[in-house]
Design an enzyme around this catalytic site. Structure first.
Site, mmCIF file in Angstrom:
data_model
loop_
_atom_site.group_PDB
_atom_site.id
_atom_site.type_symbol
_atom_site.label_atom_id
_atom_site.label_comp_id
_atom_site.label_asym_id
_atom_site.label_seq_id
_atom_site.Cartn_x
_atom_site.Cartn_y
_atom_site.Cartn_z
ATOM 1 C CG ASP A 262 -0.556 8.386 2.333
ATOM 2 O OD1 ASP A 262 -0.190 8.905 2.981
ATOM 3 O OD2 ASP A 262 -1.441 9.418 0.860
ATOM 4 C CG ASP B 237 -2.075 2.736 6.423
ATOM 5 O OD1 ASP B 237 -2.149 2.272 5.358
ATOM 6 O OD2 ASP B 237 -2.274 3.732 6.721
ATOM 7 C CG ASP C 55 -1.875 0.984 1.774
ATOM 8 O OD1 ASP C 55 -2.364 1.507 0.325
ATOM 9 O OD2 ASP C 55 -1.825 1.844 2.396
#
Length: 336
Positions: free
Chosen positions: A24, A221, A22
């Site tokens: 950001d 995240d 991923d």
């Protein structure tokens, strides 16, 4: 009772052949690289791991994303290493409608380019006889585009969406994401789209098809998109703490919604993940000892921000919750 965390004798980057990263909150935060990310990814590549950068954000083309990553000194990034939810949804649409069909575009170039690469023709009005509606985020989407899409869906056209993230991070804070715009159309039509992005499986399938890899690891995240998506796709996962989800969020995760591994940041790719040994209200992982008392978990170790410390905390919390339904709180002084 087990800790619920998997363990490895070798670094993750030598155990898995593909990292689905991923962006950001994992590789960068806004315009800036996460500290140490480039170095960790370079070492992972040296260990033989392929790197795929995957994103639910459909507003930018893969080339634009790759240029951003190259500007942040990520290792040897090629345009083909980027896989977006726009590419995944374009694949879904191309499989569902005749080649060369017109589709009603609700989005920008980040969505238009992959649709055209799949041989589809983008239009902006129901009067242009589209056979499907395809929606992805762009900051300039307004009432007219949303209304035209609503009219087309009410007329019976199938509706595809790149993703349904309700929010998106910006340097100024959280802003409405594509899911918020999808919800506007859903409210007007009562319909639900076919979704390609995380936590749905198509983006994961698109990544393996484009980048390769027989034994992938999702690195994210966010529990609600990255980790849930990995679980839906049958892929192991590494949750990092440089973005949205916190240690407490991971500790609170219910069975069936938990990551396979945890680490503070991408350095966890290049570490072995030692067994968590449980003993009642205590758990040891390597040199780290976690202890539960009065509903709070503390840890004793020379390095409280080590992967071993985090694994001891999480493993103990999950064990106690699963064994007695206790919700544990992590001592706030332990982790940032």
């Amino acid at each position: 009772m087990t800790s619920g965390l998997a363990s490895t004798s070798a670094p993750l980057s030598a155990t898995y052949d593909l990292a689905m990263l991923d962006l950001d909150g994992v590789v960068y935060v806004g315009p800036d690289a996460v500290e140490g990310a480039a170095q960790s990814l370079q070492l992972a590549r040296e260990n033989g791991m392929r790197l795929a950068y995957i994103t639910n954000n459909a507003s930018r083309t893969p080339r634009e994303v790759a240029e951003h990553l190259r500007g942040l000194s990520m290792p040897d990034v090629k345009d083909g290493d980027i896989v977006t939810s726009a590419q995944a949804v374009a694949h879904l649409v191309a499989d569902a409608v005749p080649s060369g069909s017109a589709v009603l575009l609700v989005g920008g170039d980040g969505l238009r380019v992959p649709l055209e690469e799949r041989g589809l023709r983008c239009v902006t009005s129901l009067d242009d006889a589209p056979v499907a509606v395809v929606q992805g985020f762009h900051p300039d989407i307004g009432w007219r585009q949303l209304s035209e899409a609503s009219f087309a869906i009410q007329a019976g056209l199938p509706w595809f969406a790149s993703n349904t993230d309700m929010t998106m991070p910006t340097p100024r804070g959280m802003a409405p994401g594509n899911g918020s715009l999808v919800q506007t159309i859903r409210s007007a039509t009562g319909a639900n789209p076919i979704v390609a992005g995380k936590p749905e499986q198509p983006l994961f399938d698109e990544t393996v098809e484009r980048v390769g890899g027989a034994h992938p690891l999702m690195v994210g995240d966010r529990l609600d998109t990255d980790i849930d998506g990995a679980i839906n796709a049958g892929v192991d996962s590494l949750a990092v703490l440089t973005g949205v989800s916190s240690v407490q969020d991971i500790v609170d995760a219910a069975p069936g919604r938990r990551p396979t591994f945890v680490s503070f940041d991408l350095s966890g790719l290049n570490e072995s993940h030692s067994d968590v040994v449980l003993d009642g209200d205590r758990a040891r992982c390597g040199e780290a000892l976690a202890t539960a008392r009065h509903g709070t978990i503390t840890v004793e170790t020379a390095d409280r921000r080590s992967t071993e410390a985090l694994r001891a905390i999480v493993g103990l919390a999950w064990s106690l919750r699963d064994g007695s339904d206790l919700r544990m709180t992590v001592d706030g002084t332990l982790v940032a």
